[in-house]
Motif scaffolding. Structure first.
Motif, PDB file in Angstrom:
ATOM      1  N   LEU A   1      -3.261  -3.754  -6.772  1.00  0.00           N
ATOM      2  CA  LEU A   1      -4.689  -2.912  -7.364  1.00  0.00           C
ATOM      3  C   LEU A   1      -5.176  -2.391  -6.239  1.00  0.00           C
ATOM      4  CD1 LEU A   1      -5.353  -4.920 -10.510  1.00  0.00           C
ATOM      5  CD2 LEU A   1      -4.352  -2.748 -10.517  1.00  0.00           C
ATOM      6  N   ASN A   2      -5.578  -3.115  -5.247  1.00  0.00           N
ATOM      7  CA  ASN A   2      -6.356  -2.658  -4.091  1.00  0.00           C
ATOM      8  C   ASN A   2      -5.627  -1.624  -3.392  1.00  0.00           C
ATOM      9  OD1 ASN A   2      -8.640  -2.672  -2.337  1.00  0.00           O
ATOM     10  ND2 ASN A   2      -7.277  -3.546  -0.907  1.00  0.00           N
ATOM     11  N   GLY A   3      -4.369  -1.759  -3.052  1.00  0.00           N
ATOM     12  CA  GLY A   3      -3.385  -0.748  -2.620  1.00  0.00           C
ATOM     13  C   GLY A   3      -3.461   0.279  -3.388  1.00  0.00           C
ATOM     14  N   ARG A   4      -3.500   0.267  -4.673  1.00  0.00           N
ATOM     15  CA  ARG A   4      -3.273   1.627  -5.532  1.00  0.00           C
ATOM     16  C   ARG A   4      -4.717   2.268  -5.618  1.00  0.00           C
ATOM     17  NH1 ARG A   4      -0.505   3.434  -9.704  1.00  0.00           N
ATOM     18  NH2 ARG A   4      -1.501   4.561 -11.301  1.00  0.00           N
TER      19      ARG A   4
ATOM     20  N   ASN B   1       0.830  -1.253  -0.056  1.00  0.00           N
ATOM     21  CA  ASN B   1       0.106  -0.024   0.064  1.00  0.00           C
ATOM     22  C   ASN B   1       0.910   1.355  -0.207  1.00  0.00           C
ATOM     23  OD1 ASN B   1      -2.220  -1.874   0.050  1.00  0.00           O
ATOM     24  ND2 ASN B   1      -2.708  -1.320   2.051  1.00  0.00           N
ATOM     25  N   TYR B   2       2.071   1.222   0.660  1.00  0.00           N
ATOM     26  CA  TYR B   2       2.966   2.410   0.612  1.00  0.00           C
ATOM     27  C   TYR B   2       3.620   2.816  -0.470  1.00  0.00           C
ATOM     28  CZ  TYR B   2       2.011   4.154   5.500  1.00  0.00           C
ATOM     29  OH  TYR B   2       1.536   4.575   6.573  1.00  0.00           O
ATOM     30  N   MET B   3       3.984   1.326  -1.104  1.00  0.00           N
ATOM     31  CA  MET B   3       4.695   1.670  -2.749  1.00  0.00           C
ATOM     32  C   MET B   3       3.634   2.029  -3.527  1.00  0.00           C
ATOM     33  SD  MET B   3       6.990  -1.655  -2.850  1.00  0.00           S
ATOM     34  CE  MET B   3       7.359  -1.530  -4.314  1.00  0.00           C
ATOM     35  N   GLU B   4       2.333   1.734  -3.531  1.00  0.00           N
ATOM     36  CA  GLU B   4       1.462   2.188  -4.330  1.00  0.00           C
ATOM     37  C   GLU B   4       1.025   3.565  -4.243  1.00  0.00           C
ATOM     38  OE1 GLU B   4      -0.021   1.344  -7.251  1.00  0.00           O
ATOM     39  OE2 GLU B   4       1.770  -0.573  -6.774  1.00  0.00           O
TER      40      GLU B   4
ATOM     41  N   GLU C   1     -11.395  -6.191 -10.425  1.00  0.00           N
ATOM     42  CA  GLU C   1     -12.537  -6.721 -10.421  1.00  0.00           C
ATOM     43  C   GLU C   1     -11.983  -8.066 -11.308  1.00  0.00           C
ATOM     44  OE1 GLU C   1     -16.004  -4.708 -11.821  1.00  0.00           O
ATOM     45  OE2 GLU C   1     -15.932  -3.561  -9.897  1.00  0.00           O
ATOM     46  N   GLN C   2     -11.171  -7.738 -12.315  1.00  0.00           N
ATOM     47  CA  GLN C   2     -10.888  -8.787 -13.345  1.00  0.00           C
ATOM     48  C   GLN C   2      -9.490  -9.346 -12.889  1.00  0.00           C
ATOM     49  OE1 GLN C   2     -10.283  -6.261 -16.785  1.00  0.00           O
ATOM     50  NE2 GLN C   2     -12.483  -5.815 -17.030  1.00  0.00           N
ATOM     51  N   ALA C   3      -8.780  -8.848 -12.087  1.00  0.00           N
ATOM     52  CA  ALA C   3      -7.678  -9.639 -11.696  1.00  0.00           C
ATOM     53  C   ALA C   3      -7.950 -10.999 -10.918  1.00  0.00           C
ATOM     54  CB  ALA C   3      -6.622  -8.884 -10.907  1.00  0.00           C
TER      55      ALA C   3
END
Lengths: 270, 1070
Positions: B655-658, B496-499, B644-646
């Motif tokens: 993606l969630n972190g992003r 999360n922090y990287m994103e 949703e697709q991943a």
């Protein structure tokens, strides 16, 4: 433990007692309600008694009303009545000082009945108090032979405590053959009161008596001595019994054969 | 750079920053660790990064690295440059996809800033002005030794100021001044601002500067379009290998900044590289009663747990111990005879394994400072080299991070170039509101695991034992190194922090060392600069504070109609309220029109906010903030769609972190404009936004109530309104009405403002504003969860009993819809409380002793208790920073509560009576009254009075004034009446004798029950400890089991004694 229901199914117990003067009970209550919030009143054929530690467990209260002090006393088996003292105070407010008071506990043991009757017998009031189930240990201070016993007027005791209480937190009580001395050492200064045994015996209620085995010198919390002073209306005289490294006993007698209210206070270590 | 000179910056690190320090760090000769190296050299090198398939030379491919950190050094003569002038060399620390560490030294980038051109400026004067600037700069002592020119370039730049829209939007001429070194920017800017320079023939006395306060590294990243944690590509023919390595990283290259190819984190560049994370923990042998101090107390163990992202197995699990230690399955035990050897071995372990990230629990304020201080006490000159650059000493500084969002935190910063310190304690304090932050309770909260909590006074004892007790300690130490890693993984903190670093475009480390503002600063610069909008340096935000500091009105709250709603309540929310207002009304610094200039605008060209400020319409000029927000929100939509697709779990977490990072960043924009001590505060903007918000909530309310007759808006707050459509609706009907209402009302607001229907509360308990609870439904089949706001389920200053009772009551009310059941439950709890049957751990409150006891003004319970504990035993008393648990016990009449605070264990051991009345009246009553009042009205006091309060238990303490002298008189076990002394051997009075058998059976059952409980609790502790052969040492005051174990032990002793009185069985021994 056995619940109240079971306990009462064990016997057909009934307790009933009448005191001519409601004021006695009222005064006793005044004298202990600051120290104890809930307590078991133990009824036995010998009388009515209460033993309780104050909530900060520094002092102990012990009260005994002998059966013969009652106008009428009937107790088939011993029983404990768990009473919230604040609630009892509310009920006793409704009794006149000269009313007679009858206390009854019925079979179920979940409530106590109070009947107040005016002297002229034209006014009868009845109250019911819901009892509590108080699970606590029964504590007492073993009897002992004290080194010094001081008897003095209750009013004098009360005055000394309230006077010295404004000066400091602790009081040093020294008893010798000649005198009993109360000393306080506080932030604003020092003070002491010294009483000598009175030689005149014309007014027995104003007498100071000292009986001494050996001199004592001990320190106590004034705050608690002041709590005990609330019992002064119960008796004209008060007896202070002291022994080294043993709790101070302060006794107010209700009169011949009636009973007493005793307080015990642990000494402070110097 | 030098933030202490900047205007009071909400986020800046006061005192000293790491980056600042890099300019003056001294380079020492690399130290060889020959001695200890020889002993474990072989083992350590087996942990090293893989040898590289990377080729250097003509036919090598392009080098791609994932950038993890950037810093820079000042080189007096940068021989990489043609003119060998003084320059700042940026260092990018990165990892290749194959897991090789690379240090890229980037040359040639120079900082710049802007001033407004003097009026009637003639471009022919540029050389003259450049010369006078150069001359003026040379006169400053700190600049005079600069090799090569100080002013590298001076050119005209046409642009606009970001702040205020000027009617007809004219271009303004600026001078762009490029200088040799980062620190010169501020020095020159100050000279120009003071007007301490003469550019004849121009007569301006002062020059307003623009963008002089931009951090050099950020400037570099913006210029090269580099984002945090992004991929940087170096074409094969453009980079050079240095003659001599300057770091412990595997490869080093030199490159000119113009040759860097930076990939924005999209598509394939969302991938990450294998990052090495070292989690470690140290143990110290303290002296009895004193918290370990590095001046006196040895470091006895260091446990390491090293992982690499993408690998399921750890790379290394080692524990370095002082003195022998029995082997531990799954871990390497390295034993040392002296502490110096141990510490030196740890440094060579660190260099050999070369982690990118250091983590642990409270390493920033305990482990690392302790190690460094200890090494200096031992005069270990080779120890403090924990960074990746050879010969750069690791030093500590005190820092203080003041941020409106996180509060003020004092902490330590380290020069550890290239290694990022991610202290899980700091992450948790930042991101989660918890009752307690001890590693134990945090692990329990997030991992569902307890650990053995060995008090630091026991550690020394174990250390001085034998190899098995030291093994025990080592297992404990390893667990402490392992748990932070688990937490990091579970909470996905790193991802999360990287994103977030990628979205905000700042280095990863800044997210931890700075506040929210820097993210918006970066976004603003990245968006404004391409449009030639320059950001002014606001000198001193307090210059006109008297009028500007006036606070603006916050969000609106529709007065709640309190009650217990048994029908569905539809909730209409504005999606991303503040960002969408900013976009809809084009609110921005660059569109705000000064009030005196509004008259030059055509009425159709601007929008007036309800607070009276005017912004030009997007058709005239589109605001930068709107563009930033549009980008963030559309990127979030994309991320959510991809999510949703991943299917790959790792990609999903990225993606969630992003999408979270994008949301956080979008919401930070509004705060940035409102932060009065921020970089660019603008109360007009924040006041306009909230004013629009208030109007929208009110409009929504009136629209709903007019378009849906018989509907009532029962409550509304900031961005949502709660609607009761009708009393007799089903959930399905309410949901469809809610959807309709959202659609209809959305149309009356400008795009992209959108009112959404997402959920129904059914049933819904509205207590007062910001306090409510309800079952949340988003679909008709099942409810999603119970949603509580502002209710005592999470508050930290309460005991757990309150939280437990409140959540159980809410469950009964909302889920089971059993009002009577809830009432009965409350009564039962109160009754248990008064009879001392409640687990004492539920009554414990703990507060941190955050400063010396003498520094507290008011009497606080935990401070008074601390003094008491200290008097009792200075040795075992808590130390500064410890959390002190306490319960409230009975005391004198009128004795203040703080004096009645007592250590729970002391209370258990001495059987002190708890002040159950206090817990009932001061803790339970208020929250319960609030919940029940809307339901049972005035009757609410019946919960706290009546039959269930008439059974109480008063415990008899084993200590205290009179207790030494008392004698327990024997009472009947059946009816509690005193038994005469003559019959004192009897367990029962003569009246109860008849029932002896049943009373005996009852007590026997009690004993059996306590025995069973005790055995279960003991087993639980053994399991937690991981051994059934050793004594349980744990004294974890956060653990409910611990207290229960002690309590049951006590109860068991008491009931066993009762049983003994019957003299039937021989007494058991406990």
């Amino acid at each position: 433990m056995v619940s109240k229901e079971e306990q009462n199914s064990l016997s057909s117990f009934q307790f009933e007692a009448r005191l001519t003067q409601a004021s006695l009970i009222k005064k006793i209550l005044e004298a202990i309600k600051d120290l104890v919030t809930d307590a078991n009143f133990d009824c036995s054929p010998e009388g009515l008694s209460l033993q309780a530690m104050d909530s900060s467990h520094v002092s102990l209260v012990s009260m005994v009303l002998h059966a013969q002090g009652f106008e009428m006393f009937r107790c088939q088996r011993a029983v404990s009545l768990g009473i919230n003292l604040a609630s009892l105070t509310k009920i006793l407010k409704c009794a006149g000082n000269d009313d007679s008071i009858t206390l009854r506990a019925d079979e179920k043991g979940d409530k106590a009945e109070f009947v107040f009757e005016s002297q002229s017998q034209d006014r009868l009031s009845e109250f019911e108090l819901k009892l509590m189930d108080i699970d606590s240990e029964h504590l007492g201070i073993p009897d002992t032979k004290y080194s010094a016993i001081v008897e003095m007027p209750s009013s004098e005791y009360r005055r000394i405590c309230s006077d010295l209480g404004v000066m400091g937190d602790t009081v040093r009580i020294s008893v010798s053959k000649e005198s009993v001395k109360f000393q306080v050492d506080g932030d604003i200064g020092k003070g002491s009161v010294c009483l000598h045994p009175s030689s005149v015996v014309d007014k027995p209620t104003e007498v100071v008596k000292i009986s001494l085995e050996e001199p004592v010198d001990m320190i106590f919390s004034i705050r608690y001595l002041n709590y005990f002073a609330k019992a002064a209306p119960l008796s004209d005289t008060v007896t202070l019994s002291l022994s080294k490294d043993f709790p101070l006993q302060i006794e107010f007698k209700f009169g011949e054969q009636m009973g007493y209210l005793r307080y015990y206070l642990a000494p402070k270590i110097d | 750079m030098d933030s202490s000179a900047s205007p009071i910056d909400d986020d800046s690190i006061i005192q000293e920053s790491l980056l600042y320090d890099s300019e003056k760090q001294e380079i020492l000769e690399p130290v060889e660790y020959t001695q200890t190296r020889s002993k474990f050299q072989h083992l350590f090198s087996s942990y090293a990064r893989a040898g590289s398939p990377l080729l250097f030379g003509e036919d090598a491919g392009n080098l791609r690295i994932l950038q993890l950190d950037v810093d820079y050094e000042i080189v007096q003569k940068d021989t990489f440059l043609e003119d060998s002038s003084s320059a700042a060399v940026l260092r990018i620390y990165g990892v290749t996809e194959g897991g090789n560490s690379v240090l890229a030294r980037v040359h040639g980038f120079r900082p710049f800033f802007f001033i407004i051109c003097p009026s009637q400026f003639d471009p022919a004067d540029l050389p003259a002005i450049k010369e006078s600037l150069e001359k003026r700069a040379r006169a400053v002592s700190s600049m005079k030794n600069c090799q090569g020119p100080i002013i590298h370039d001076l050119e005209i730049f046409e642009g606009r100021s970001l702040l205020y829209f000027v009617p007809s939007d004219p271009l303004i001429r600026f001078l762009k001044i490029t200088v040799a070194l980062p620190s010169y920017v501020r020095q020159l800017a100050q000279i120009l601002e003071r007007g301490d320079i003469d550019f004849s023939p121009y007569e301006e006395s002062r020059y307003s500067t623009f963008e002089a306060s931009v951090d050099f590294i950020l400037r570099f990243m913006i210029e090269t379009n580099m984002y945090g944690c992004s991929w940087v590509e170096m074409p094969s023919n453009r980079y050079h290998l240095p003659e001599k390595q300057t770091s412990h990283m595997q490869f080093e290259i030199d490159i000119h900044y113009t040759h860097l190819v930076c990939h924005a984190p999209h598509g394939e560049w969302l991938k990450t590289a294998p990052i090495r994370i070292l989690s470690f923990d140290i143990e110290c042998a303290g002296r009895p009663g004193v918290f370990p101090e590095p001046e006196h107390d040895q470091v006895i163990q260091i446990a390491n747990y090293m992982t690499e992202t993408g690998k399921s197995e750890p790379i290394a699990r080692t524990v370095l111990t002082l003195g022998s230690c029995a082997p531990i399955a799954g871990a390497k035990v390295l034993s040392f005879d002296s502490e110096a050897e141990l510490l030196e071995a740890w440094v060579s372990f660190l260099c050999a394994t070369d982690p990118d990230i250091l983590t642990g629990y409270n390493i920033v304020n305990f482990d690392l400072p302790y190690l460094l201080n200890r090494a200096s006490v031992l005069h270990l000159s080779s120890f403090p080299f924990l960074g990746r650059l050879m010969g750069v000493m690791t030093k500590m500084h005190d820092t203080r991070l003041s941020s409106s969002a996180f509060g003020t935190h004092e902490s330590k910063a380290f020069t550890m170039n290239g290694r990022i310190i991610v202290d899980m304690l700091q992450i948790l304090v930042r991101d989660y509101k918890l009752r307690s932050y001890s590693l134990n309770s945090v692990s329990f909260e997030f991992l569902g695991e307890q650990k053995e909590d060995v008090h630091h006074s026991i550690i020394t004892e174990l250390f001085h034992g034998n190899e098995n007790t030291r093994r025990r300690l080592a297992v404990y130490c390893l667990k402490d190194a392992y748990l932070p890693h688990r937490l990091m993984e579970k909470l996905m903190s790193l991802t999360n922090y990287m994103e977030l670093a990628r979205v905000a475009g700042i280095p990863l480390a800044w997210l931890l060392s700075r506040g929210h503002m820097i993210k918006v600063v970066s976004l603003l610069h990245r968006k404004a600069f391409p449009e030639s909008l320059l950001i002014p340096d606001l000198k001193n935000t307090s210059h006109n504070s008297s009028e500007e500091a006036e606070s603006y009105e916050g969000a609106t709250v529709i007065e709640p109609k309190r009650g217990f709603y048994k029908m569905p309540i539809a909730t209409l929310d504005f999606a991303s309220l503040y960002p969408s207002i900013m976009m809809a009304h084009n609110i921005c610094y660059s569109t705000l029109v000064r009030k005196d200039r509004v008259k030059y605008l055509k009425p159709e060209d601007y929008i007036k906010s309800p607070s009276g400020d005017c912004y030009v319409r997007p058709s005239v000029k589109k605001g930068v903030l709107s563009k930033i927000l549009e980008d963030l929100l559309s990127a979030r939509k994309v991320a959510k769609r991809e999510l949703e697709q991943a299917t790959d779990p790792f990609l999903r977490s990225v993606l969630n972190g992003r999408q979270l990072a994008l949301k956080i960043s979008a919401n930070a924009v509004y705060g940035f404009t409102g932060a009065s001590r921020g970089k660019l505060p603008c109360t007009e903007i924040s006041a306009s936004i909230t004013a629009f918000g208030r109007r929208m909530i009110e409009t929504t309310k009136s629209l709903v109530e007019s378009k849906f007759p018989s509907s009532v808006v029962i409550y509304g707050d900031t961005d949502s309104v709660m609607v009761k459509f009708r009393d007799d609706l089903t959930l399905e009907e309410s949901m469809s009405l809610g959807q309709q209402a959202a659609d209809i009302i959305s149309q009356s607001f400008p795009k992209p403002i959108k009112l959404e229907f997402e959920k129904c509360y059914y049933p819904y308990l509205l207590i007062q504003k910001k306090r409510y609870a309800g079952l949340l439904w988003t679909k008709t089949e099942t409810y999603d969860k119970m949603d509580c706001k502002g209710i005592e389920t999470v508050r930290r200053d309460n005991c757990k009993l309150v939280a437990n009772v409140v959540s159980k009551v809410l469950e009964k009310l909302l889920v089971e819809r059993d009002v009577q059941g809830a009432i009965d439950f409350v009564k039962k709890t109160i009754s248990d409380l008064l009879q001392n049957k409640v687990d004492i751990s539920l009554l414990v409150i703990s507060k941190e002793l955050s400063k010396a006891a003498a520094d507290y003004d008011a009497n606080q319970a935990h401070v008074t208790l601390y003094k008491k504990l200290y008097q009792r035993d200075p040795g075992s008393a808590p130390s500064l920073g410890d959390r002190i648990p306490y319960v409230t016990i009975k005391g004198r009449k009128d004795q203040p509560a703080h004096e009645r605070a007592e250590d729970p264990i002391y209370v258990l051991e001495h059987n002190l009576p708890l002040d159950t009345e206090y817990y009932l009246k001061n803790m339970l009553r208020k929250p319960l009254e609030r919940i029940f009042e809307p339901i049972i009205g005035k009757n609410v006091s019946s919960l706290f009075e009546g039959e269930h309060t008439r059974s109480i238990t008063v415990t008899t303490p084993s200590t205290g004034g009179i207790m030494r002298f008392t004698k327990v008189s024997v009472t009947c076990l059946g009816c509690r009446t005193p038994i005469p002394q003559t019959e004192s051997k009897e367990p029962l009075c003569k009246y109860c004798k008849a029932n002896e058998a049943s009373i005996y059976e009852k007590i026997l059952c009690n004993v059996r029950e306590y025995e069973r409980q005790y055995a279960m609790l003991w087993t639980q502790c053994q399991r937690c400890m991981g051994s059934i052969c050793q004594d349980v040492l744990c004294s974890n005051s956060d653990c409910p089991i611990f207290y229960r174990r002690r309590k049951v032990q006590k109860d068991l002793e008491d009931t066993s004694k009762q049983l003994e009185r019957f003299e039937i069985l021989p007494p058991p021994s406990w």
